[in-house]
Every structure is written in C-alpha cells, then in structure tokens.
Write a protein that holds these residues in place. Structure first.
Motif, PDB file in Angstrom:
ATOM      1  N   GLU A  27      -2.117   7.992  -1.936  1.00 25.70           N
ATOM      2  CA  GLU A  27      -2.311   8.995  -1.199  1.00 25.70           C
ATOM      3  C   GLU A  27      -4.065   9.306  -1.165  1.00 25.70           C
ATOM      4  O   GLU A  27      -4.329   9.289  -2.468  1.00 25.70           O
ATOM      5  N   THR A  28      -4.650   9.563  -0.176  1.00 27.77           N
ATOM      6  CA  THR A  28      -6.131   9.865  -0.056  1.00 27.77           C
ATOM      7  C   THR A  28      -6.170  11.161  -0.608  1.00 27.77           C
ATOM      8  O   THR A  28      -5.614  12.020  -0.631  1.00 27.77           O
ATOM      9  N   GLU A  70       3.145   0.103  -4.962  1.00 27.18           N
ATOM     10  CA  GLU A  70       2.696  -0.334  -3.544  1.00 27.18           C
ATOM     11  C   GLU A  70       2.981  -1.448  -3.075  1.00 27.18           C
ATOM     12  O   GLU A  70       3.594  -2.602  -3.824  1.00 27.18           O
ATOM     13  N   LYS A 214       0.558  11.993   9.640  1.00 21.45           N
ATOM     14  CA  LYS A 214       1.367  12.339   8.362  1.00 21.45           C
ATOM     15  C   LYS A 214       1.743  13.948   8.425  1.00 21.45           C
ATOM     16  O   LYS A 214       0.903  14.828   8.723  1.00 21.45           O
ATOM     17  N   THR A 370      -3.207  11.499   4.103  1.00 24.14           N
ATOM     18  CA  THR A 370      -3.214   9.821   4.508  1.00 24.14           C
ATOM     19  C   THR A 370      -2.208   9.454   3.423  1.00 24.14           C
ATOM     20  O   THR A 370      -2.777   9.514   2.252  1.00 24.14           O
ATOM     21  N   VAL A 372      -0.454   5.509   2.096  1.00 18.73           N
ATOM     22  CA  VAL A 372      -0.126   4.248   2.241  1.00 18.73           C
ATOM     23  C   VAL A 372       1.298   4.132   1.662  1.00 18.73           C
ATOM     24  O   VAL A 372       1.292   4.369   0.405  1.00 18.73           O
ATOM     25  N   HIS A 377       2.349   0.177   5.004  1.00 16.66           N
ATOM     26  CA  HIS A 377       2.347   1.027   6.183  1.00 16.66           C
ATOM     27  C   HIS A 377       1.349   2.256   5.936  1.00 16.66           C
ATOM     28  O   HIS A 377       1.513   3.126   4.738  1.00 16.66           O
ATOM     29  N   ARG A 378       0.561   2.535   6.751  1.00 12.79           N
ATOM     30  CA  ARG A 378      -0.609   3.686   6.565  1.00 12.79           C
ATOM     31  C   ARG A 378      -0.444   4.585   7.586  1.00 12.79           C
ATOM     32  O   ARG A 378      -0.405   4.402   8.881  1.00 12.79           O
ATOM     33  N   GLU A 380      -1.869   8.093   8.802  1.00 16.08           N
ATOM     34  CA  GLU A 380      -3.127   8.754   8.554  1.00 16.08           C
ATOM     35  C   GLU A 380      -2.920  10.402   8.960  1.00 16.08           C
ATOM     36  O   GLU A 380      -2.075  10.701   9.928  1.00 16.08           O
TER      37      GLU A 380
END
Length: 397
Positions: A27-28, A70, A214, A370, A372, A377-378, A380
């Motif tokens: 997670e960003t 991941e 997202k 965002t 992943v 799979h990402r 945004e």
C-alpha cells in the motif's frame, strides 16, 4: 494459546483502528483527503460533527485489515489484501433491537439475514462486511462474539442469523484463502468505536476497486435543521462497483475526462461479477421498518448520482436502521410504545440519505490508497490533483 497468525491479526486490528497500519510495498503512503476537504461540496444539508455514520449516537464501527505477502498468487496462501468491517447499531442491540429495512437494487451478491429483517422489521446484531468467499467464516465470528456476550443463545434464548454482506476482492486478494478468521471478526467487534471512521483501504475495503480506481470504505452524514426534527442520517459504504467512464463527481463526468483506466482495474475474468456495493444507512429518526425500507431504496439514487447503473452482474445491497426506538427482546407486556415520524415529514430524511450516500462513495474513492496485490496487480488511487483540476475546469465553464 494464541497462534502467531492470530496475534498478527489482532495487532493489525488495533493498528487499523488507530490509523497506523504499515504495509510496506502493498500500500502506498500518498496523502489522501476526503471529498469535502478538497473543496467539493455534495448536496445542501450540513454534515454531522465527524461527517461519519458514527454521528448517529450509539453507532460504532470497527475494522480488521489483513495485508501480507506479494508476488504471484498462491491460492490458499496469498498475497492477502482483505479484511472485515463491522457496524454495531447500539450497545446491547440483542435486547434493545433497532427497527430496520433493506432493499436489493441488483442481486448478484449476498447479504445474509435479510429474510428475517424483512419479516420482523428489526435488526438485533451487528452488521459485518467482508469478501465473497469469507461470508461463512465471518458469520461464525459474529455468532461466536454474540454467544460470548449472551451465553444463553441457542439454549434458553433464541438463535440468530447474522447479517453479513460481501463484495469480491479477487483482483487484488487471494480470495480462495478465506483469510478473515473468527478471531479477526471478534477483534473488529471488540475494537469498534463511535469516533472517526478510517476510510479507503481498510477492513472490508482493503481489496476493493471502484470506477477503475482503488475503492473501499467511505462514510458521510447529514444533520437536519431543528425545524425538520434535528435528526442525523449517517451512511457507510463498501465501494467495489462501477466502470471508469460512468463516474460522476458533483455532476461532472470525471470518469470520461480522466485518463484511460489501466487494463487490470477494468478487466473482468469470465467468473467475476461486474462489481458490488454495500450501503448501510443509520439514523436516529424514529422510523419503522417500512419507512427504513423506503430510505434504503432512496439511497440507490445517491449511488446513481455517482454514475452507477447497477449492471446485470453487480450486487447492490442497501440496509437501513434507526436508533430512534427500542424494540424489546421479550416484552413482558403485550404492547409497547414507540414514537413514529409521520410519512408527510419524511422528505428531508430522503434528501439527506441521498446526499450522504453520494458523498460516502466519493470519500471511499478519495481516501483509498494505491494497492499492489496478487500477481503484481496494481490499482491506482484517484489522483486528487487531477480531480481538483477537472472540477475547477468544469466550474469555470
């Protein structure tokens, strides 16, 4: 003895409630804001103090967020991007039931327990939200928690049929793994609070995708004037619905004006639905089950304002409850009294519900981060600067 996984889940549940989950690459950490904080006002009615469903006195919300692993999908193992969100209508709701009503806009999905809500006109336990394949385990968690609170359930007291609603998070999560445990559900219920509600990539919303961005958990509230009764309406959604070109923000076709949607956010495998949304409405207005069903139907208009058309493969489930009256568990007398808002005074409640639903969905989009997930799979998060740019350009026309 607590297992290592159970201990990690409990720590993450506590961390989620205080808003301090660290998830490394999954997670960003980009800064996020609610739609109103971006200068975009939805509707006319003022919000409650928190602009959350918990502005309705007595309502509590809790999350358990599960993020681990991941890389390539290993069914049953990970990566994990999922969780559970619970809404507690009031303390001791088993003995002090709340009037309730529900509406299914499109039924490609599930919200368990609705038959009893429709038959009885009330709700008598917490509501839980999670992913599709985790419904039975989450129901077990609700039942275990309720039995702990009320040990006579199923012995000298009645049994229960929990209300558990689902959305498919399989684009980001190892959904086959059914990683939400009974302990995760009980941790969310134990930690539920009436304070600010964490939104976006949290709890049941962790693996959700909405309008090609997202998605996840969003909430909002409205407060009526004293002349209109001074009542509060709060809404919480789990947004996993919609296609990018459909998205509308305050009447502006943001989805069509925004850049093209990444393929993974839009693509659907043959076995996947077209997305779902769960909408929970709470109010302190003294409404009965019939009126709450009417409110639940009107919340679909708030959903439509964001662009959704409730496609054939979507699951759109709406549930409304009121804390304005108490329905006793086993009344000793054959009758009991309730206050009842006249239908002719219901219009402000309808408008407030539509507005709060629209804003809750937009908050889910602007607060989500965002992520992943499995197989890299990402998905945004919506670019908030781009959103403000599009809204500003529309206002200058």
């Amino acid at each position: 003895m607590t297992s290592s996984r159970g201990a990690v889940a409990l720590v993450m549940a506590v961390a989620t409630l205080c808003g301090c989950v660290s998830v490394q690459a999954a997670e960003t950490s980009e800064p996020r804001q609610r739609i109103r904080d971006l200068g975009i006002t939805i509707g006319q009615y003022p919000t409650g103090p928190l602009n959350n469903i918990t502005d309705v006195a007595g309502v509590k919300v809790g999350h358990t967020t599960l993020i681990s692993g991941e890389g390539p999908l290993k069914p049953g193992t990970g990566p994990v991007r999922t969780g559970v969100t619970v809404i507690v209508p009031r303390d001791d709701v088993w003995r002090k039931k709340v009037p309730a009503g529900a509406f299914v806009l499109n039924g490609t999905g599930e919200m368990t327990g609705l038959s009893w809500v429709a038959e009885s006109g009330f709700l008598e336990y917490p509501i839980a939200l999670t992913n599709t394949l985790n419904v039975p385990r989450v129901a077990n968690g609700v039942m275990s928690w309720m039995i702990r609170q009320y040990p006579e359930i199923g012995i000298s007291d009645d049994t229960l049929t929990p209300v558990v609603a689902e959305c498919d998070d399989g684009r980001l999560n190892d959904i086959q793994g059914r990683h939400v445990s009974e302990q995760d559900v009980m941790a969310a219920l134990d930690g539920a609070s009436n304070g600010p509600v964490k939104e976006g990539t949290v709890g049941a919303g962790t693996g959700m995708v909405s309008y090609g961005f997202k998605g996840g958990i969003g909430t909002a509230s409205r407060r009526l004037s004293e002349k209109e009764g001074g009542y509060t309406v709060g809404v919480l959604v789990n947004a996993n619905h919609g296609r990018r070109p459909e998205l509308m923000v305050g009447g502006v076709p943001v989805g069509r004006l925004y850049e093209a949607v990444p393929p993974v956010a839009q693509a659907l495998s043959p076995g996947q639905s077209e997305g779902s949304i769960i909408i929970i409405i709470a109010t302190d207005a003294p409404l009965d089950g019939r009126q709450l069903t009417r409110l639940a139907k009107r919340a679909a208009l708030g959903l439509a304002r964001t662009g959704s058309t409730a496609r054939h493969g979507s699951g759109d489930f709406l549930l409304a409850f009121s804390t304005g009256n108490v329905i006793p568990h086993y009344p000793s007398e054959p009758t009991f009294q309730q206050t009842h808002l006249a239908d002719t005074h219901l219009n402000p409640m309808i408008t407030a519900t539509v507005e709060a639903t629209e804003e809750a969905i937009l908050n889910a989009l602007t607060m989500a981060t965002t992520v992943v997930g499995r197989d890299g799979h990402r998905i945004e998060a919506m670019d908030l600067d781009r959103l403000q740019e599009l809204m500003g350009a529309a206002s200058r026309r």
